[in-house]
Design a protein around this motif. Structure first.
Motif, PDB file in Angstrom:
ATOM      1  N   UNK A 176      -0.011   7.349 -14.409  1.00  0.00           N
ATOM      2  CA  UNK A 176       1.425   7.139 -14.557  1.00  0.00           C
ATOM      3  C   UNK A 176       1.738   6.994 -16.040  1.00  0.00           C
ATOM      4  N   UNK A 177       2.748   7.712 -16.494  1.00  0.00           N
ATOM      5  CA  UNK A 177       3.192   7.596 -17.881  1.00  0.00           C
ATOM      6  C   UNK A 177       4.060   6.362 -18.036  1.00  0.00           C
ATOM      7  N   UNK A 178       3.645   5.465 -18.915  1.00  0.00           N
ATOM      8  CA  UNK A 178       4.371   4.226 -19.178  1.00  0.00           C
ATOM      9  C   UNK A 178       4.509   4.078 -20.683  1.00  0.00           C
ATOM     10  N   UNK A 179       5.705   3.701 -21.114  1.00  0.00           N
ATOM     11  CA  UNK A 179       5.953   3.437 -22.524  1.00  0.00           C
ATOM     12  C   UNK A 179       6.495   2.029 -22.648  1.00  0.00           C
ATOM     13  N   UNK A 180       5.960   1.295 -23.619  1.00  0.00           N
ATOM     14  CA  UNK A 180       6.466  -0.045 -23.899  1.00  0.00           C
ATOM     15  C   UNK A 180       6.956  -0.066 -25.345  1.00  0.00           C
ATOM     16  N   UNK A 181       8.174  -0.546 -25.522  1.00  0.00           N
ATOM     17  CA  UNK A 181       8.733  -0.799 -26.851  1.00  0.00           C
ATOM     18  C   UNK A 181       8.353  -2.237 -27.155  1.00  0.00           C
ATOM     19  N   UNK A 182       7.350  -2.383 -27.984  1.00  0.00           N
ATOM     20  CA  UNK A 182       6.564  -3.596 -28.110  1.00  0.00           C
ATOM     21  C   UNK A 182       6.722  -4.246 -29.477  1.00  0.00           C
ATOM     22  N   UNK A 183       6.667  -5.577 -29.458  1.00  0.00           N
ATOM     23  CA  UNK A 183       6.572  -6.361 -30.693  1.00  0.00           C
ATOM     24  C   UNK A 183       5.359  -7.262 -30.503  1.00  0.00           C
ATOM     25  N   UNK A 184       4.259  -6.991 -31.214  1.00  0.00           N
ATOM     26  CA  UNK A 184       3.042  -7.785 -31.009  1.00  0.00           C
ATOM     27  C   UNK A 184       3.206  -9.256 -31.380  1.00  0.00           C
ATOM     28  N   UNK A 185       4.263  -9.606 -32.101  1.00  0.00           N
ATOM     29  CA  UNK A 185       4.511 -11.001 -32.441  1.00  0.00           C
ATOM     30  C   UNK A 185       5.242 -11.770 -31.352  1.00  0.00           C
ATOM     31  N   UNK A 186       5.586 -11.105 -30.268  1.00  0.00           N
ATOM     32  CA  UNK A 186       6.355 -11.707 -29.174  1.00  0.00           C
ATOM     33  C   UNK A 186       5.448 -11.964 -27.971  1.00  0.00           C
ATOM     34  N   UNK A 187       5.410 -13.210 -27.519  1.00  0.00           N
ATOM     35  CA  UNK A 187       4.592 -13.572 -26.364  1.00  0.00           C
ATOM     36  C   UNK A 187       4.979 -12.820 -25.107  1.00  0.00           C
ATOM     37  N   UNK A 188       6.273 -12.657 -24.859  1.00  0.00           N
ATOM     38  CA  UNK A 188       6.710 -11.921 -23.667  1.00  0.00           C
ATOM     39  C   UNK A 188       6.226 -10.485 -23.739  1.00  0.00           C
ATOM     40  N   UNK A 189       6.351  -9.880 -24.902  1.00  0.00           N
ATOM     41  CA  UNK A 189       5.912  -8.503 -25.070  1.00  0.00           C
ATOM     42  C   UNK A 189       4.400  -8.381 -24.862  1.00  0.00           C
ATOM     43  N   UNK A 190       3.638  -9.324 -25.396  1.00  0.00           N
ATOM     44  CA  UNK A 190       2.182  -9.307 -25.192  1.00  0.00           C
ATOM     45  C   UNK A 190       1.838  -9.475 -23.711  1.00  0.00           C
ATOM     46  N   UNK A 191       2.546 -10.361 -23.015  1.00  0.00           N
ATOM     47  CA  UNK A 191       2.301 -10.549 -21.579  1.00  0.00           C
ATOM     48  C   UNK A 191       2.589  -9.274 -20.803  1.00  0.00           C
ATOM     49  N   UNK A 192       3.684  -8.612 -21.132  1.00  0.00           N
ATOM     50  CA  UNK A 192       4.043  -7.378 -20.429  1.00  0.00           C
ATOM     51  C   UNK A 192       2.983  -6.306 -20.666  1.00  0.00           C
ATOM     52  N   UNK A 193       2.543  -6.156 -21.898  1.00  0.00           N
ATOM     53  CA  UNK A 193       1.500  -5.182 -22.197  1.00  0.00           C
ATOM     54  C   UNK A 193       0.234  -5.502 -21.392  1.00  0.00           C
ATOM     55  N   UNK A 194      -0.135  -6.754 -21.328  1.00  0.00           N
ATOM     56  CA  UNK A 194      -1.316  -7.149 -20.551  1.00  0.00           C
ATOM     57  C   UNK A 194      -1.124  -6.877 -19.064  1.00  0.00           C
ATOM     58  N   UNK A 195       0.082  -7.077 -18.528  1.00  0.00           N
ATOM     59  CA  UNK A 195       0.340  -6.795 -17.105  1.00  0.00           C
ATOM     60  C   UNK A 195       0.246  -5.302 -16.818  1.00  0.00           C
ATOM     61  N   UNK A 196       0.729  -4.483 -17.747  1.00  0.00           N
ATOM     62  CA  UNK A 196       0.625  -3.034 -17.568  1.00  0.00           C
ATOM     63  C   UNK A 196      -0.848  -2.644 -17.521  1.00  0.00           C
ATOM     64  N   UNK A 197      -1.617  -3.175 -18.432  1.00  0.00           N
ATOM     65  CA  UNK A 197      -3.050  -2.875 -18.456  1.00  0.00           C
ATOM     66  C   UNK A 197      -3.758  -3.420 -17.224  1.00  0.00           C
TER      67      UNK A 197
END
Length: 140
Positions: A1-22
């Protein structure tokens, strides 16, 4: 599945979302939008795809929101977009795009609706809050 995240590595929510995708077994395309902001057209697509207004997609905390006077209700759609493009930190995060839809993943669990249910077991956020049980099912 193609997934794109507009990410800010300094943001905890963004890091959590990236980890959930993985955790779902997906390696997404990661766009660090502060370094590589979306085009005007793409930003409009993200906001409308998530069912938001431009104002709802603005981030206030930790940004120049107040200094730029963005709380002024008379500002137009285009003026708000211009501010977000000039100062990408004003774009709330993370936006996640999949074939199943687009979400502003705040809270992070919002993006679970647009991922396949192929999670690989339990998931716990950085702050210790459990999101998925050992079978990969949503806790709340």
């Amino acid at each position: 599945m193609d997934v794109t995240i507009y990410h800010n590595p300094g943001c905890g929510t963004s890091r959590n979302v990236l980890a959930m995708i993985r955790n779902a077994g997906i390696e997404p395309e990661i766009i660090e939008y502060v370094k590589s902001p979306p085009s005007r057209d793409r930003l409009i697509e993200l906001i409308s795809g998530a069912g938001l207004t431009v104002r709802q997609a603005l981030r206030e905390k930790g940004t120049p929101y107040a200094e730029l006077g963005l709380d002024d209700p008379s500002l137009t759609y285009d003026q708000l977009l211009d501010a977000m493009l000039a100062h990408p930190i004003l774009i709330n995060r993370p936006f996640v795009v999949t074939p199943l839809g687009t979400r502003l993943a705040r809270p992070s669990e919002m993006m679970l609706d647009i991922l396949p249910s192929t999670h690989r077991g339990a998931f716990i956020k950085e702050d210790g809050e459990p999101v998925l049980d050992p079978e990969g099912k949503r806790i709340r």
